[in-house]
Design an enzyme around this catalytic site. Structure first.
Site, mmCIF file in Angstrom:
data_model
loop_
_atom_site.group_PDB
_atom_site.id
_atom_site.type_symbol
_atom_site.label_atom_id
_atom_site.label_comp_id
_atom_site.label_asym_id
_atom_site.label_seq_id
_atom_site.Cartn_x
_atom_site.Cartn_y
_atom_site.Cartn_z
ATOM 1 N N LEU A 44 0.855 -1.180 0.000
ATOM 2 C CA LEU A 44 0.000 0.000 0.000
ATOM 3 C C LEU A 44 0.892 1.231 0.000
ATOM 4 C CD1 LEU A 44 -2.560 -1.171 2.702
ATOM 5 C CD2 LEU A 44 -2.912 -1.142 0.224
ATOM 6 N N SER A 45 0.296 2.392 -0.270
ATOM 7 C CA SER A 45 1.130 3.590 -0.304
ATOM 8 C C SER A 45 1.815 3.826 1.029
ATOM 9 C CB SER A 45 0.306 4.809 -0.727
ATOM 10 O OG SER A 45 -0.762 5.020 0.164
ATOM 11 N N GLU A 46 1.162 3.465 2.151
ATOM 12 C CA GLU A 46 1.807 3.596 3.460
ATOM 13 C C GLU A 46 1.370 2.455 4.373
ATOM 14 O OE1 GLU A 46 4.026 5.878 4.004
ATOM 15 O OE2 GLU A 46 3.563 7.342 2.430
ATOM 16 N N THR A 47 2.315 2.013 5.193
ATOM 17 C CA THR A 47 2.021 1.150 6.331
ATOM 18 C C THR A 47 2.503 1.870 7.573
ATOM 19 O OG1 THR A 47 2.191 -0.897 5.051
ATOM 20 C CG2 THR A 47 2.450 -1.073 7.428
#
Length: 264
Positions: A44-47
């Site tokens: 995902l774009s961020e974790t």
């Protein structure tokens, strides 16, 4: 059972809209390489990784490729998890210790918004770096820079929605690029899109940190302190913004998509 993980769609109240982030609740510190591997696995774009600390949480954010210093939607997702899982009472402020200093969030019970308190980032006007307008083919009315990110205002919403970057070339020129315009719809003040192929994110669906730059820019342009913004990615997302001195209050909603356990 391993560590509890969540996937949350941020800056939306609808499933499968907004910007998805993974949130991992840590019970002890983990190596950077482990967190980077988990972020790569989540893709995902961020974790976000949350570890209890002092009167709040240590919060770190990783893209599939690298750690970042500031992320809005994964902070919103983290606060959402704390409030909805009753790890934090609804009337308590969430406190996050991050690479960008102390960030806070509060839950607005009357309207369901979570409001983030983030630092504003002021732009300065500049010439485009070599290759930017070839990689991002627009006709800018304004180009501004802060750190390694560029903001380009164009004349119409249609231009924002139509832009098709050359992502490999853009990754060679800048870390991130924001394209924005006044909104054609009455319910929004401005719209934007954000591209960061160098960080492994060709187009971020909804970017809280980009609005740390957009809010002061449109404050100066519109001579107002409050805005409703729309990020016009394929998934789309909505933000309520208020400038307060050198801080930006970023309001948004979020919805949990899944909950599970990381078995490592």
């Amino acid at each position: 059972m391993g560590l509890t993980m969540y996937q949350v769609d941020a800056f939306t109240s609808e499933l499968f809209k907004g910007n998805p982030a993974a949130v991992c609740l840590l019970d002890q510190p983990r190596e950077d390489s482990w967190m980077q591997a988990v972020a790569y696995e989540m893709n995902l774009s961020e974790t976000a990784f949350l570890l209890p600390e002092a009167d709040g949480y240590r919060l770190r954010w990783f893209t599939p490729k690298t750690e970042v210093k500031l992320c809005g939607h994964a902070t919103l997702a983290s606060a959402h998890v704390l409030y909805t899982e009753k790890l934090l009472p609804a009337d308590h402020e969430a406190r996050f210790y991050t690479l960008s200093g102390l960030l806070t969030a509060k839950y607005e019970v009357n309207n369901g918004l979570i409001e983030l308190n983030f630092p504003a980032a002021l732009l300065f006007a500049c010439e485009p770096p070599p290759g930017l307008l070839e990689a991002l083919p627009v006709k800018p009315l304004y180009i501004g820079r802060v750190n390694d990110d560029y903001l380009l205002e164009v004349a119409t919403e249609e231009e924002v929605r139509a832009v098709t970057p050359d992502f490999p070339r853009l990754a060679e020129v800048v870390r991130g690029a924001i394209v924005t315009a006044a909104s054609a719809a009455k319910e929004y003040d401005f719209i934007s899109r954000f591209f960061a192929p160098l960080e492994g994110i060709n187009e971020d669906p909804v970017t809280g940190s980009a609005h740390c730059k957009l809010a002061p820019y449109w404050q100066e342009k519109l001579k107002r302190d409050t805005f409703t913004a729309y990020q016009a990615s394929e998934r789309g997302g909505f933000l309520q913004l208020t400038m307060t001195g050198n801080r930006v209050q970023i309001g948004g909603r979020a919805v949990t998509v899944l909950k599970g356990h990381l078995l490592v």
